[in-house]
Design a protein around this motif. Structure first.
Motif, PDB file in Angstrom:
ATOM      1  N   PHE A 101      11.906  89.614   4.970  1.00 50.53           N
ATOM      2  CA  PHE A 101      10.387  90.086   4.989  1.00 50.53           C
ATOM      3  C   PHE A 101      10.399  91.678   5.983  1.00 50.53           C
ATOM      4  CE2 PHE A 101      10.245  86.045   3.284  1.00 50.53           C
ATOM      5  CZ  PHE A 101       9.245  86.152   2.299  1.00 50.53           C
ATOM      6  N   VAL A 102      11.651  91.814   6.807  1.00 50.96           N
ATOM      7  CA  VAL A 102      11.491  92.741   7.690  1.00 50.96           C
ATOM      8  C   VAL A 102      12.466  93.884   7.377  1.00 50.96           C
ATOM      9  CG1 VAL A 102      12.279  93.570   9.920  1.00 50.96           C
ATOM     10  CG2 VAL A 102      11.018  91.386   9.901  1.00 50.96           C
ATOM     11  N   VAL A 103      13.670  93.678   6.627  1.00 53.41           N
ATOM     12  CA  VAL A 103      14.578  94.383   6.402  1.00 53.41           C
ATOM     13  C   VAL A 103      13.867  95.469   4.907  1.00 53.41           C
ATOM     14  CG1 VAL A 103      16.711  94.796   5.281  1.00 53.41           C
ATOM     15  CG2 VAL A 103      16.613  93.294   7.386  1.00 53.41           C
ATOM     16  N   GLN A 104      13.443  94.610   4.188  1.00 51.59           N
ATOM     17  CA  GLN A 104      13.196  95.489   2.906  1.00 51.59           C
ATOM     18  C   GLN A 104      11.989  96.513   3.078  1.00 51.59           C
ATOM     19  OE1 GLN A 104      12.679  92.854  -0.469  1.00 51.59           O
ATOM     20  NE2 GLN A 104      14.713  92.285  -0.346  1.00 51.59           N
ATOM     21  N   LEU A 145       5.980  98.579  10.943  1.00 49.61           N
ATOM     22  CA  LEU A 145       4.796  97.864  11.338  1.00 49.61           C
ATOM     23  C   LEU A 145       4.569  96.730  10.407  1.00 49.61           C
ATOM     24  CD1 LEU A 145       1.940  97.326  13.123  1.00 49.61           C
ATOM     25  CD2 LEU A 145       1.022  99.043  11.663  1.00 49.61           C
ATOM     26  N   THR A 146       4.771  96.890   9.164  1.00 51.32           N
ATOM     27  CA  THR A 146       4.794  96.143   8.149  1.00 51.32           C
ATOM     28  C   THR A 146       5.745  95.176   8.261  1.00 51.32           C
ATOM     29  OG1 THR A 146       3.817  97.720   6.464  1.00 51.32           O
ATOM     30  CG2 THR A 146       4.564  95.691   5.511  1.00 51.32           C
ATOM     31  N   GLY A 147       7.000  95.588   8.365  1.00 49.21           N
ATOM     32  CA  GLY A 147       8.110  94.553   8.660  1.00 49.21           C
ATOM     33  C   GLY A 147       7.352  93.574   9.809  1.00 49.21           C
ATOM     34  N   ALA A 148       7.291  94.021  11.120  1.00 43.05           N
ATOM     35  CA  ALA A 148       7.095  93.139  12.118  1.00 43.05           C
ATOM     36  C   ALA A 148       5.960  92.330  11.829  1.00 43.05           C
ATOM     37  CB  ALA A 148       6.504  94.055  13.309  1.00 43.05           C
ATOM     38  N   THR A 149       4.786  92.580  11.252  1.00 46.68           N
ATOM     39  CA  THR A 149       3.635  91.815  10.629  1.00 46.68           C
ATOM     40  C   THR A 149       3.963  90.779   9.785  1.00 46.68           C
ATOM     41  OG1 THR A 149       2.140  93.899  11.117  1.00 46.68           O
ATOM     42  CG2 THR A 149       1.358  91.835  10.179  1.00 46.68           C
ATOM     43  N   LEU A 150       4.739  91.066   8.772  1.00 44.73           N
ATOM     44  CA  LEU A 150       5.166  89.916   7.883  1.00 44.73           C
ATOM     45  C   LEU A 150       6.232  89.275   8.612  1.00 44.73           C
ATOM     46  CD1 LEU A 150       5.667  92.234   4.670  1.00 44.73           C
ATOM     47  CD2 LEU A 150       3.911  90.513   4.863  1.00 44.73           C
ATOM     48  N   LEU A 207      -3.277  90.374   6.490  1.00 46.83           N
ATOM     49  CA  LEU A 207      -3.284  91.087   5.083  1.00 46.83           C
ATOM     50  C   LEU A 207      -4.333  92.105   5.591  1.00 46.83           C
ATOM     51  CD1 LEU A 207      -3.334  88.359   2.445  1.00 46.83           C
ATOM     52  CD2 LEU A 207      -1.237  89.773   3.334  1.00 46.83           C
ATOM     53  N   LEU A 208      -5.408  91.709   5.948  1.00 47.11           N
ATOM     54  CA  LEU A 208      -6.429  93.065   6.259  1.00 47.11           C
ATOM     55  C   LEU A 208      -5.758  94.125   7.112  1.00 47.11           C
ATOM     56  CD1 LEU A 208      -9.415  93.889   5.761  1.00 47.11           C
ATOM     57  CD2 LEU A 208      -9.763  92.463   7.846  1.00 47.11           C
ATOM     58  N   LEU A 209      -5.128  93.625   8.329  1.00 49.99           N
ATOM     59  CA  LEU A 209      -4.525  94.467   9.065  1.00 49.99           C
ATOM     60  C   LEU A 209      -3.519  95.395   8.789  1.00 49.99           C
ATOM     61  CD1 LEU A 209      -4.118  95.199  12.112  1.00 49.99           C
ATOM     62  CD2 LEU A 209      -2.216  93.614  12.225  1.00 49.99           C
ATOM     63  N   LEU A 210      -2.671  94.805   7.461  1.00 51.30           N
ATOM     64  CA  LEU A 210      -1.944  95.664   6.928  1.00 51.30           C
ATOM     65  C   LEU A 210      -2.346  96.592   6.029  1.00 51.30           C
ATOM     66  CD1 LEU A 210       0.945  92.862   5.538  1.00 51.30           C
ATOM     67  CD2 LEU A 210       1.257  94.647   7.493  1.00 51.30           C
ATOM     68  N   ARG A 211      -3.483  96.343   5.462  1.00 49.72           N
ATOM     69  CA  ARG A 211      -4.298  97.459   4.285  1.00 49.72           C
ATOM     70  C   ARG A 211      -4.925  98.424   5.276  1.00 49.72           C
ATOM     71  NH1 ARG A 211      -5.190  96.310  -0.617  1.00 49.72           N
ATOM     72  NH2 ARG A 211      -4.146  94.281  -1.614  1.00 49.72           N
ATOM     73  N   LEU A 212      -5.511  98.169   6.445  1.00 50.35           N
ATOM     74  CA  LEU A 212      -6.184  99.112   7.278  1.00 50.35           C
ATOM     75  C   LEU A 212      -5.291  99.912   8.115  1.00 50.35           C
ATOM     76  CD1 LEU A 212      -8.972  96.651   8.742  1.00 50.35           C
ATOM     77  CD2 LEU A 212      -9.139  98.374   7.061  1.00 50.35           C
ATOM     78  N   ILE A 213      -3.980  99.550   8.458  1.00 54.72           N
ATOM     79  CA  ILE A 213      -3.309 100.164   9.503  1.00 54.72           C
ATOM     80  C   ILE A 213      -2.530 101.150   8.770  1.00 54.72           C
ATOM     81  CG2 ILE A 213      -1.682 100.378  11.587  1.00 54.72           C
ATOM     82  CD1 ILE A 213      -3.371  97.978  12.609  1.00 54.72           C
ATOM     83  N   ALA A 214      -1.698 100.709   7.641  1.00 56.79           N
ATOM     84  CA  ALA A 214      -0.852 101.302   6.942  1.00 56.79           C
ATOM     85  C   ALA A 214      -0.984 102.508   6.373  1.00 56.79           C
ATOM     86  CB  ALA A 214      -0.249 100.547   5.766  1.00 56.79           C
TER      87      ALA A 214
END
Length: 222
Positions: A101-104, A145-150, A207-214
């Motif tokens: 979930f981090v590496v990919q 950021l996505t990897g760390a959050t996931l 999920l909301l954080l990922l959609r707002l920040i990415a």
């Protein structure tokens, strides 16, 4: 209601995410620039937790970390004892289970950079390490950021692996998901509902954080 499993879960997720960043970013960089069967084999091993049932992974980790397993013998010889049914054992299992979930996403971010920015930095006599820290890492921020959050969120929601490795010991390995299981087993639905509702809100916020920040991070790309 006992909140100790909540704090233990947050501690586990924080430690696991920190280790995942230290291990996952260099591994993702290597995979992004490695072709052939060696890269394919390593990538497949990293992705195994995505398809394996958590109980299968937990079983093999329990055997490996146990007193007769290779990792158990190694840690015992080093004076740390065996890691099965301990908090450090949970960290080891969580790192392996959450690694894809981090590496990919980080690997995909490195691959999206392409060769041009790195070659431009090389013409300015930037060393390989400088190109990695001053060019690759800033451009890969959305993926990191996505990897760390996931990685953090996935560790918070673990059940099968932590049950197999940790054994649900109060104060040591009893994390949030196991506490909910115990409440349901004892027909304490009110407490189970409170903890489950908290995890539901937490997952939605992630999920909301990922959609707002990415998108904002992507907009910072030069």
């Amino acid at each position: 209601m006992d909140l100790e499993p909540v704090w233990l879960t947050l501690e586990l997720a924080g430690v696991t995410t920190a280790i995942l960043m230290l291990v996952g970013i260099p591994l993702a960089w290597w995979l992004a620039h490695r072709s052939g069967w060696v890269g394919a084999l390593v990538g497949s091993v990293v992705a195994l937790p995505l398809v394996l049932p958590p109980t299968v992974l937990g079983f093999y980790l329990l055997v490996a970390l146990g007193p007769r397993g290779p990792l158990g013998l190694l840690t015992d010889a080093a004076g740390f004892g065996t890691l099965a049914f301990t908090f450090p054992g949970l960290v080891v299992g969580s790192v392996i289970y959450s690694l894809p979930f981090v590496v990919q996403p980080v690997q995909a971010a490195f691959e999206a950079i392409g060769r041009q920015p790195l070659e431009a930095a090389a013409t300015l006599r930037a060393a390989p390490l400088d190109r990695f820290f001053t060019v690759a890492l800033p451009l890969a921020r959305p993926g990191i950021l996505t990897g760390a959050t996931l990685g953090f969120a996935h560790t918070v929601g673990e059940f099968g692996v932590v049950l197999m490795i940790g054994g649900n010991i109060p104060g040591q390995t009893k994390v949030l998901s196991l506490a909910i299981y115990d409440y349901v087993e004892n027909l304490q639905y009110h407490e189970a509902n409170l903890l489950s509702g908290g995890m539901l809100v937490f997952s939605l916020l992630v999920l909301l954080l990922l959609r707002l920040i990415a998108p904002r991070q992507a907009g910072l790309r030069p």
